[in-house]
Scaffold this motif. Sequence first.
Motif, mmCIF file in Angstrom:
data_model
loop_
_atom_site.group_PDB
_atom_site.id
_atom_site.type_symbol
_atom_site.label_atom_id
_atom_site.label_comp_id
_atom_site.label_asym_id
_atom_site.label_seq_id
_atom_site.Cartn_x
_atom_site.Cartn_y
_atom_site.Cartn_z
ATOM 1 N N GLU A 32 -16.100 15.320 -4.618
ATOM 2 C CA GLU A 32 -15.240 16.232 -3.862
ATOM 3 C C GLU A 32 -15.867 16.570 -2.518
ATOM 4 O O GLU A 32 -15.191 16.554 -1.486
ATOM 5 C CB GLU A 32 -14.993 17.503 -4.663
ATOM 6 N N LYS A 33 -17.151 16.875 -2.512
ATOM 7 C CA LYS A 33 -17.838 17.211 -1.261
ATOM 8 C C LYS A 33 -17.754 16.064 -0.262
ATOM 9 O O LYS A 33 -17.562 16.280 0.942
ATOM 10 C CB LYS A 33 -19.298 17.557 -1.543
ATOM 11 N N ALA A 34 -17.856 14.837 -0.766
ATOM 12 C CA ALA A 34 -17.880 13.676 0.118
ATOM 13 C C ALA A 34 -16.512 13.352 0.707
ATOM 14 O O ALA A 34 -16.427 12.872 1.843
ATOM 15 C CB ALA A 34 -18.415 12.460 -0.643
ATOM 16 N N PHE A 35 -15.432 13.608 -0.040
ATOM 17 C CA PHE A 35 -14.126 13.080 0.365
ATOM 18 C C PHE A 35 -13.011 14.117 0.560
ATOM 19 O O PHE A 35 -11.985 13.786 1.150
ATOM 20 C CB PHE A 35 -13.640 12.059 -0.674
ATOM 21 N N ALA A 36 -13.181 15.338 0.089
ATOM 22 C CA ALA A 36 -12.050 16.274 0.072
ATOM 23 C C ALA A 36 -11.569 16.682 1.458
ATOM 24 O O ALA A 36 -10.448 17.167 1.600
ATOM 25 C CB ALA A 36 -12.410 17.523 -0.737
ATOM 26 N N HIS A 37 -12.401 16.481 2.486
ATOM 27 C CA HIS A 37 -11.997 16.900 3.830
ATOM 28 C C HIS A 37 -11.473 15.740 4.661
ATOM 29 O O HIS A 37 -11.315 15.885 5.885
ATOM 30 C CB HIS A 37 -13.185 17.548 4.547
ATOM 31 N N ASP A 38 -11.176 14.607 4.051
ATOM 32 C CA ASP A 38 -10.669 13.436 4.772
ATOM 33 C C ASP A 38 -9.351 13.797 5.470
ATOM 34 O O ASP A 38 -8.356 14.097 4.795
ATOM 35 C CB ASP A 38 -10.447 12.298 3.773
ATOM 36 N N THR A 199 -7.259 3.806 8.976
ATOM 37 C CA THR A 199 -8.263 4.646 9.614
ATOM 38 C C THR A 199 -9.634 4.294 9.059
ATOM 39 O O THR A 199 -9.752 3.484 8.136
ATOM 40 C CB THR A 199 -7.945 6.139 9.378
ATOM 41 N N ALA A 200 -10.646 4.900 9.623
ATOM 42 C CA ALA A 200 -12.008 4.783 9.096
ATOM 43 C C ALA A 200 -12.515 6.186 8.816
ATOM 44 O O ALA A 200 -12.297 7.112 9.613
ATOM 45 C CB ALA A 200 -12.918 4.076 10.091
ATOM 46 N N PHE A 201 -13.163 6.355 7.680
ATOM 47 C CA PHE A 201 -13.654 7.662 7.280
ATOM 48 C C PHE A 201 -15.087 7.534 6.784
ATOM 49 O O PHE A 201 -15.403 6.617 6.014
ATOM 50 C CB PHE A 201 -12.769 8.255 6.176
ATOM 51 N N THR A 202 -15.932 8.447 7.219
ATOM 52 C CA THR A 202 -17.320 8.468 6.762
ATOM 53 C C THR A 202 -17.496 9.609 5.774
ATOM 54 O O THR A 202 -17.372 10.780 6.158
ATOM 55 C CB THR A 202 -18.292 8.645 7.942
ATOM 56 N N PRO A 203 -17.744 9.305 4.508
ATOM 57 C CA PRO A 203 -17.915 10.371 3.513
ATOM 58 C C PRO A 203 -19.110 11.255 3.838
ATOM 59 O O PRO A 203 -20.086 10.815 4.458
ATOM 60 C CB PRO A 203 -18.147 9.597 2.202
ATOM 61 N N ASP A 204 -19.026 12.508 3.392
ATOM 62 C CA ASP A 204 -20.111 13.463 3.573
ATOM 63 C C ASP A 204 -21.129 13.255 2.454
ATOM 64 O O ASP A 204 -21.169 13.993 1.463
ATOM 65 C CB ASP A 204 -19.554 14.891 3.547
#
Length: 225
Positions: A32-38, A199-204
């Motif tokens: 969740e921390k890595a992806f929830a703010h995508d 798009t491109a997304f960088t996980p946290d």
Amino acid sequence: MQAGERRDTDVTDEAQRLPAAVLFDALGPAYEKAFAHDPAHLSALEWLIERLPAAARTLDVGSGTGRPTAAALIAAGHSVLGVDVSPVMVELAARQVPEADFRCGDIRDLPIEPDSFDGVCVFFSLLQMTRAEQSALTRRLALALRPGGHLVLATVPADVEDVEVVFMGRPVRATSFAEEDVTAMVEAAGLTVLSRHSTAFTPDHPGAGPEPHLFLHCRRDGTVR
């Protein structure tokens, strides 16, 4: 037995479990921390919520921790059935979004009534299935939508089949389609692709790099055969 030791039966039980369940049990809240703010994920949710009728019935495939998907749907006044293979994820989701109904199980085995949902979410939950399983499930989900219902699907578009990748520091085998082939799969299932967003997304997450993401915004028009 000392703390941290594992019995042989523990190893056997893990070997018999679905790889996705083992992976996401281990990741837990870190996912969740890595992806929830995508931003693209949140935008796809907004797109779906804008098109749902009041008090819609929705299905969240691979519901994870319940956030952001189930939480956003509940906040908008809709009911949610979330399905996930990971007991850890289902426990977290039930605690974080108690208004939703979460079930631990394999969506491929879950009976789904035709014409029973107004909206379906499939966010990155196909990648550990074979291509045949992905296609078959997408067709079942299209059938589960009521005519005029909407589905949002997200995946990592890549022409790969059963390759080992490292995901959040853990090895996992993944299968996907190139972007045009994902779209073709969804259309073959009987859905109209209204729009798509790459798009491109960088996980946290430590050491994470940018990932290509594809979001499809779809509608069921008429009868699915």
